[in-house]
Motif scaffolding. Sequence first.
Motif, PDB file in Angstrom:
ATOM      1  N   PHE A  24       1.010  -1.173  -0.115  1.00  0.00           N
ATOM      2  CA  PHE A  24       0.052   0.009   0.041  1.00  0.00           C
ATOM      3  C   PHE A  24       1.025   1.287  -0.011  1.00  0.00           C
ATOM      4  O   PHE A  24       1.160   1.847   1.188  1.00  0.00           O
ATOM      5  N   PRO A  25       1.209   1.768  -1.203  1.00  0.00           N
ATOM      6  CA  PRO A  25       2.302   2.968  -1.365  1.00  0.00           C
ATOM      7  C   PRO A  25       1.687   3.845  -0.476  1.00  0.00           C
ATOM      8  O   PRO A  25       2.520   4.809   0.059  1.00  0.00           O
ATOM      9  N   GLU A  26       0.377   4.363  -0.429  1.00  0.00           N
ATOM     10  CA  GLU A  26      -0.033   5.513   0.097  1.00  0.00           C
ATOM     11  C   GLU A  26       0.168   5.810   1.599  1.00  0.00           C
ATOM     12  O   GLU A  26       0.514   6.570   2.027  1.00  0.00           O
ATOM     13  N   VAL A  63      -1.449  -3.301  -4.291  1.00  0.00           N
ATOM     14  CA  VAL A  63      -2.731  -2.565  -4.887  1.00  0.00           C
ATOM     15  C   VAL A  63      -2.724  -1.959  -6.205  1.00  0.00           C
ATOM     16  O   VAL A  63      -3.749  -1.412  -6.755  1.00  0.00           O
ATOM     17  N   GLU A  64      -1.383  -1.585  -6.388  1.00  0.00           N
ATOM     18  CA  GLU A  64      -1.244  -0.784  -7.597  1.00  0.00           C
ATOM     19  C   GLU A  64      -0.905  -1.576  -8.744  1.00  0.00           C
ATOM     20  O   GLU A  64      -0.902  -1.094  -9.972  1.00  0.00           O
ATOM     21  N   GLY A  65      -0.712  -2.908  -8.423  1.00  0.00           N
ATOM     22  CA  GLY A  65      -0.259  -3.889  -9.503  1.00  0.00           C
ATOM     23  C   GLY A  65      -1.535  -4.733 -10.044  1.00  0.00           C
ATOM     24  O   GLY A  65      -2.720  -4.283  -9.681  1.00  0.00           O
ATOM     25  N   ARG A 244      -7.805  -0.875  -1.260  1.00  0.00           N
ATOM     26  CA  ARG A 244      -8.058   0.604  -1.688  1.00  0.00           C
ATOM     27  C   ARG A 244      -6.700   1.432  -1.225  1.00  0.00           C
ATOM     28  O   ARG A 244      -6.139   0.571  -0.294  1.00  0.00           O
ATOM     29  N   PRO A 245      -6.429   2.247  -1.836  1.00  0.00           N
ATOM     30  CA  PRO A 245      -4.922   2.777  -1.053  1.00  0.00           C
ATOM     31  C   PRO A 245      -4.963   3.136   0.242  1.00  0.00           C
ATOM     32  O   PRO A 245      -3.787   2.797   0.723  1.00  0.00           O
ATOM     33  N   HIS A 246      -5.740   3.470   0.872  1.00  0.00           N
ATOM     34  CA  HIS A 246      -5.855   3.677   2.509  1.00  0.00           C
ATOM     35  C   HIS A 246      -5.708   2.328   3.172  1.00  0.00           C
ATOM     36  O   HIS A 246      -5.615   2.404   4.451  1.00  0.00           O
ATOM     37  N   ALA A 247      -5.808   1.200   2.622  1.00  0.00           N
ATOM     38  CA  ALA A 247      -5.770  -0.254   3.490  1.00  0.00           C
ATOM     39  C   ALA A 247      -7.139  -0.293   4.395  1.00  0.00           C
ATOM     40  O   ALA A 247      -7.025  -0.709   5.494  1.00  0.00           O
TER      41      ALA A 247
END
Length: 342
Positions: A24-26, A63-65, A244-247
């Motif tokens: 989760f990069p964010e 999540v971005e993959g 989702r980005p914020h897990a």
Amino acid sequence: MGTAVELEAGGRTVRLTNPDKVYFPERGFTKLDLARYYLTVGDGITRALRDRPTTLERYPDGVEGESFFQKRAPKNLPDWIPTARIAFPSGRFADEICPTEVGAVLWAAQLGCLTFHPWPVRRNRTDHPDELRLDLDPQPGTDYADAVAVAHELRALLDEHGLRGWPKTSGGRGLHVFVPIEPEWTFTDVRRSAIAVGRELERRMAGRVTTAWWKEERGEKIFIDYNQTARDRTIASAYSVRPRPHAPVSAPLIWDEVDDAEPRDFDLATMPARYAEIGDVHADMDDHRFRLDSLLELADRHEHDHGLGDMPYPPDYPKMPGEPKRVQPSRAKSPGEPPTSP
């Protein structure tokens, strides 16, 4: 990515490779963070998955993959994780994993599984659901607060029929309410019960609730997604992390919390502290079993008194007996003819 680590889970050792891979990069959460989260809520998610054929929603690169749903048990499945053979609407079969311990959850996390999608059945009786799952899905123009209003009316309706539901956040803007039932009915019966619930809520909360399958007909309402009770349709388990980005996580709630809950507050970072403080608030769900007779009688009345029969199935289903025409209304009308309901 870091060297592999080993995690202990209920007497089982699970090896985690590339523990520092960012999922989760964010938020900066890693694969190890994911696994440790599932270890922390281990009893809760194991309760939600126990003996249930489970589809894995995998994000091996975060999540971005790219992602995919894995229904069939992987070939490298350890011999201590049981499976069950389930039948799809197409008539084909697959053997799915059936977690019975938290080690199985960690093993799936090692594969990049973020979200667990259990069937509403147990592995010893795969054609008879033991949960009625009701999905309150906010449509564009509505939000969690609108779903809460519907959830309270749903709670009253269930009570009138001698039923009790356990609510949880979806991990998005919606709510799920699960009702444990005796495993005596077919998927068709359970779906028919969900349709009856949806139609009754639609009547009681006109203009705020819809059972319309076609998006063009739903409007700014809460959609009761009755097809989530069809065979091979699953809902994310309690405690599952959502992609989702914020897990966020799907958080079990008690009814007194529903009004003031904020779905974004439940995530991979915050849920462990909540769990440590209050534990699994749905821990008693398996101690109860309810019957669907009253809801099926309501469905009979809908059909007899109002001519309300079956509703469309998902598009990948074979045509079902008694199902109405499965055509989008705006495409089904003749030239110059106003739109009609299916």
